[in-house]
Scaffold this motif. Sequence first.
Motif, PDB file in Angstrom:
ATOM      1  N   SER A   1       5.169  -2.010  -1.779  1.00 40.62           N
ATOM      2  CA  SER A   1       5.077  -1.790  -0.338  1.00 40.62           C
ATOM      3  C   SER A   1       6.232  -0.946   0.196  1.00 40.62           C
ATOM      4  CB  SER A   1       5.072  -3.130   0.395  1.00 40.62           C
ATOM      5  OG  SER A   1       4.040  -3.916  -0.073  1.00 40.62           O
ATOM      6  N   GLY A   2       7.436  -1.192  -0.304  1.00 41.15           N
ATOM      7  CA  GLY A   2       8.616  -0.520   0.238  1.00 41.15           C
ATOM      8  C   GLY A   2       8.886  -1.023   1.645  1.00 41.15           C
ATOM      9  N   ALA A   3       8.728  -2.356   1.818  1.00 42.85           N
ATOM     10  CA  ALA A   3       8.842  -2.949   3.157  1.00 42.85           C
ATOM     11  C   ALA A   3      10.268  -3.347   3.482  1.00 42.85           C
ATOM     12  CB  ALA A   3       7.953  -4.183   3.232  1.00 42.85           C
ATOM     13  N   PHE A   4      10.591  -3.341   4.783  1.00 41.30           N
ATOM     14  CA  PHE A   4      11.897  -3.834   5.224  1.00 41.30           C
ATOM     15  C   PHE A   4      11.729  -4.944   6.263  1.00 41.30           C
ATOM     16  CE2 PHE A   4      10.709   0.096   7.263  1.00 41.30           C
ATOM     17  CZ  PHE A   4      10.701  -0.257   8.598  1.00 41.30           C
ATOM     18  N   ARG A   5      10.464  -5.299   6.523  1.00 43.15           N
ATOM     19  CA  ARG A   5      10.134  -6.449   7.367  1.00 43.15           C
ATOM     20  C   ARG A   5       9.073  -7.258   6.641  1.00 43.15           C
ATOM     21  NH1 ARG A   5       8.216  -3.495  12.573  1.00 43.15           N
ATOM     22  NH2 ARG A   5       7.137  -5.424  13.039  1.00 43.15           N
ATOM     23  N   PRO A   6       9.146  -8.591   6.718  1.00 41.51           N
ATOM     24  CA  PRO A   6       8.136  -9.377   5.983  1.00 41.51           C
ATOM     25  C   PRO A   6       6.706  -9.002   6.331  1.00 41.51           C
ATOM     26  CG  PRO A   6       9.854 -10.806   6.832  1.00 41.51           C
ATOM     27  CD  PRO A   6      10.134  -9.458   7.376  1.00 41.51           C
ATOM     28  N   GLN A   7       6.465  -8.604   7.604  1.00 40.46           N
ATOM     29  CA  GLN A   7       5.082  -8.251   8.002  1.00 40.46           C
ATOM     30  C   GLN A   7       4.584  -6.997   7.294  1.00 40.46           C
ATOM     31  OE1 GLN A   7       7.581  -8.771  10.319  1.00 40.46           O
ATOM     32  NE2 GLN A   7       6.710  -9.421  12.269  1.00 40.46           N
ATOM     33  N   LEU A   8       5.537  -6.184   6.808  1.00 37.33           N
ATOM     34  CA  LEU A   8       5.136  -4.914   6.205  1.00 37.33           C
ATOM     35  C   LEU A   8       4.880  -5.005   4.696  1.00 37.33           C
ATOM     36  CD1 LEU A   8       7.351  -2.351   8.133  1.00 37.33           C
ATOM     37  CD2 LEU A   8       5.022  -3.058   8.605  1.00 37.33           C
ATOM     38  N   ILE A   9       4.946  -6.216   4.145  1.00 38.25           N
ATOM     39  CA  ILE A   9       4.553  -6.377   2.737  1.00 38.25           C
ATOM     40  C   ILE A   9       3.040  -6.226   2.690  1.00 38.25           C
ATOM     41  CG2 ILE A   9       4.431  -7.977   0.773  1.00 38.25           C
ATOM     42  CD1 ILE A   9       7.081  -9.148   1.650  1.00 38.25           C
ATOM     43  N   ARG A  10       2.577  -5.246   1.957  1.00 36.68           N
ATOM     44  CA  ARG A  10       1.145  -4.923   1.967  1.00 36.68           C
ATOM     45  C   ARG A  10       0.350  -5.837   1.035  1.00 36.68           C
ATOM     46  NH1 ARG A  10       0.944  -2.070   6.521  1.00 36.68           N
ATOM     47  NH2 ARG A  10       2.406  -0.334   6.493  1.00 36.68           N
ATOM     48  N   PRO A  11      -0.795  -6.327   1.507  1.00 34.90           N
ATOM     49  CA  PRO A  11      -1.628  -7.151   0.625  1.00 34.90           C
ATOM     50  C   PRO A  11      -2.141  -6.355  -0.570  1.00 34.90           C
ATOM     51  CG  PRO A  11      -2.359  -7.296   2.911  1.00 34.90           C
ATOM     52  CD  PRO A  11      -1.367  -6.203   2.854  1.00 34.90           C
ATOM     53  N   VAL A  12      -2.480  -7.069  -1.611  1.00 28.73           N
ATOM     54  CA  VAL A  12      -2.982  -6.430  -2.837  1.00 28.73           C
ATOM     55  C   VAL A  12      -4.202  -5.560  -2.509  1.00 28.73           C
ATOM     56  CG1 VAL A  12      -4.018  -6.941  -5.090  1.00 28.73           C
ATOM     57  CG2 VAL A  12      -2.119  -8.305  -4.264  1.00 28.73           C
ATOM     58  N   GLU A  13      -5.031  -6.057  -1.596  1.00 29.81           N
ATOM     59  CA  GLU A  13      -6.255  -5.349  -1.188  1.00 29.81           C
ATOM     60  C   GLU A  13      -5.927  -3.967  -0.605  1.00 29.81           C
ATOM     61  OE1 GLU A  13     -10.542  -5.494  -0.329  1.00 29.81           O
ATOM     62  OE2 GLU A  13      -9.180  -6.320  -1.801  1.00 29.81           O
ATOM     63  N   VAL A  14      -4.854  -3.915   0.188  1.00 29.18           N
ATOM     64  CA  VAL A  14      -4.464  -2.634   0.809  1.00 29.18           C
ATOM     65  C   VAL A  14      -3.984  -1.655  -0.267  1.00 29.18           C
ATOM     66  CG1 VAL A  14      -2.795  -1.541   2.364  1.00 29.18           C
ATOM     67  CG2 VAL A  14      -3.923  -3.647   3.042  1.00 29.18           C
ATOM     68  N   LYS A  15      -3.188  -2.155  -1.202  1.00 30.44           N
ATOM     69  CA  LYS A  15      -2.679  -1.286  -2.275  1.00 30.44           C
ATOM     70  C   LYS A  15      -3.844  -0.720  -3.091  1.00 30.44           C
ATOM     71  CE  LYS A  15       1.599  -3.858  -3.000  1.00 30.44           C
ATOM     72  NZ  LYS A  15       2.289  -4.727  -3.944  1.00 30.44           N
ATOM     73  N   ARG A  16      -4.815  -1.584  -3.358  1.00 32.00           N
ATOM     74  CA  ARG A  16      -5.984  -1.167  -4.135  1.00 32.00           C
ATOM     75  C   ARG A  16      -6.786  -0.099  -3.372  1.00 32.00           C
ATOM     76  NH1 ARG A  16     -10.840  -1.778  -4.183  1.00 32.00           N
ATOM     77  NH2 ARG A  16     -10.839  -3.028  -2.304  1.00 32.00           N
ATOM     78  N   ALA A  17      -7.036  -0.388  -2.095  1.00 34.49           N
ATOM     79  CA  ALA A  17      -7.822   0.552  -1.275  1.00 34.49           C
ATOM     80  C   ALA A  17      -7.109   1.892  -1.173  1.00 34.49           C
ATOM     81  CB  ALA A  17      -8.027  -0.041   0.106  1.00 34.49           C
ATOM     82  N   PHE A  18      -5.796   1.839  -1.026  1.00 31.28           N
ATOM     83  CA  PHE A  18      -4.971   3.025  -0.874  1.00 31.28           C
ATOM     84  C   PHE A  18      -5.120   3.958  -2.092  1.00 31.28           C
ATOM     85  CE2 PHE A  18      -0.742   4.345  -2.398  1.00 31.28           C
ATOM     86  CZ  PHE A  18      -0.451   5.334  -1.484  1.00 31.28           C
ATOM     87  N   LEU A  19      -5.092   3.377  -3.293  1.00 34.79           N
ATOM     88  CA  LEU A  19      -5.216   4.203  -4.501  1.00 34.79           C
ATOM     89  C   LEU A  19      -6.643   4.705  -4.694  1.00 34.79           C
ATOM     90  CD1 LEU A  19      -2.953   2.357  -7.069  1.00 34.79           C
ATOM     91  CD2 LEU A  19      -2.468   4.451  -5.866  1.00 34.79           C
ATOM     92  N   GLU A  20      -7.607   3.862  -4.332  1.00 34.00           N
ATOM     93  CA  GLU A  20      -9.008   4.288  -4.506  1.00 34.00           C
ATOM     94  C   GLU A  20      -9.381   5.396  -3.523  1.00 34.00           C
ATOM     95  OE1 GLU A  20     -11.801   1.071  -4.833  1.00 34.00           O
ATOM     96  OE2 GLU A  20     -10.794   0.287  -6.602  1.00 34.00           O
ATOM     97  N   VAL A  21      -8.766   5.377  -2.346  1.00 35.60           N
ATOM     98  CA  VAL A  21      -8.992   6.462  -1.383  1.00 35.60           C
ATOM     99  C   VAL A  21      -8.512   7.790  -1.970  1.00 35.60           C
ATOM    100  CG1 VAL A  21      -8.057   7.395   0.782  1.00 35.60           C
ATOM    101  CG2 VAL A  21      -9.048   5.131   0.746  1.00 35.60           C
ATOM    102  N   PHE A  22      -7.443   7.709  -2.773  1.00 35.40           N
ATOM    103  CA  PHE A  22      -6.907   8.933  -3.387  1.00 35.40           C
ATOM    104  C   PHE A  22      -7.637   9.314  -4.674  1.00 35.40           C
ATOM    105  CE2 PHE A  22      -3.269   8.165  -0.641  1.00 35.40           C
ATOM    106  CZ  PHE A  22      -3.091   9.445  -0.152  1.00 35.40           C
ATOM    107  N   GLY A  23      -8.697   8.605  -4.999  1.00 35.46           N
ATOM    108  CA  GLY A  23      -9.545   9.004  -6.122  1.00 35.46           C
ATOM    109  C   GLY A  23      -9.249   8.351  -7.450  1.00 35.46           C
ATOM    110  N   LEU A  24      -8.420   7.318  -7.496  1.00 35.28           N
ATOM    111  CA  LEU A  24      -8.161   6.636  -8.759  1.00 35.28           C
ATOM    112  C   LEU A  24      -9.342   5.723  -9.102  1.00 35.28           C
ATOM    113  CD1 LEU A  24      -5.336   7.592  -9.463  1.00 35.28           C
ATOM    114  CD2 LEU A  24      -4.605   5.236  -9.560  1.00 35.28           C
ATOM    115  N   THR A  25      -9.626   5.580 -10.378  1.00 34.68           N
ATOM    116  CA  THR A  25     -10.747   4.718 -10.780  1.00 34.68           C
ATOM    117  C   THR A  25     -10.338   3.251 -10.633  1.00 34.68           C
ATOM    118  OG1 THR A  25      -9.985   4.637 -13.040  1.00 34.68           O
ATOM    119  CG2 THR A  25     -11.547   6.376 -12.498  1.00 34.68           C
TER     120      THR A  25
END
Lengths: 160, 198
Positions: B152-176
């Motif tokens: 996440s690269g977060a500096f506030r606890p709220q900015l820790i990204r859920p696993v779902e967001v990380k997954r969606a983020f990479l799939e949007v960029f075309g990763l399988t």
Amino acid sequence: MTTEYAVFLAVAALATSTAALIYVVRLRRQLTTVLKALDSKALRRYLRVVEARQRGRDRKRFIVFKLLAGRGLSKAEVEELIKKSFKQLFGTTALAIAGVSLAHYDPERGAGVVRVRATHKNHAIVALAAVDVITRGEVVIQPTRTTGTLRKAMRYAEEA
Amino acid sequence: MQAAELAYVLREGAELREVAEAAEATGHASVAVEGLREPLTISGIELVPRLTTRDLSMLRRFKGLRAYPVEKAEDLRSYPRLRRYAHIITMTGNALRRLGPREVERLSNLGLPVEVQVNTVLEALASGLWLRGLRALLTAALTDRVKLATSSGAFRPQLIRPVEVKRAFLEVFGLTQSHTFEAVITVPANVLGKVVRS
């Protein structure tokens, strides 16, 4: 000679029947696998997609989210923020195709549901996560779950 | 295998308990915290110290997750020492914008996992920047030349990204899906597991 011939015939018959039995068992197993595959969830889902396409309908996804910062915003304001974020990241065309809309929002709980076309589910999740970047940390939205029906999404939103 | 968060930057006034709670809520079992001195376990969540610096002698002495930030091509020089002292290579905002295929090839020769922080990428995207480095990196990841790890690269606890967001983020960029799973779950968990065991 006759006895030997009879024994040979009996052994041959036994061997053939055993082989046939093994073959039938194997074939049955394979048949079961094929039947299971035909009845699989993935295939049924695929058939539903094909049927929906033929009817000219698209599947939807409902993304449940939680507002971690910036409570007190109205439904219209939250929807505007989400759309703004989507537009900034993926453009106006993608926004129009994705059909993003706020299906439900509870200002007291700070939880809501976004409706989006299934093909743009990941885009919508990223757009929701990017709201804090656009608002410079004033509003933080965290997507929690994705469902296929609004009813289930509402249930998760109430639990959130 | 449970997901691990590789980058949380601890700031003054932040509560470690909040970080652990946020990690639990976002589906992570362990978090690497920049600014933490000793490893801790709070409500079942492992908090591991992390250091991000280009100073190799400091990296050598540090006990925890050792991250080497890359900003420009010149940062990728001392190969053998880097391989020995760092656990992970972190792509900064500049690197995501400017590095090209040649530098990514160097990263692949290095053999260390490359960390991409979701918040850094989102900031760059929101500013409308062309991420040449990220594109080259994702192409290398798709052809299995680079092991990608998301954080996440977060500096506030709220900015820790859920696993779902990380997954969606990479799939949007075309990763399988398989590459995404590796970058979100397998590689971060392996890196942090290695640090905890050592």
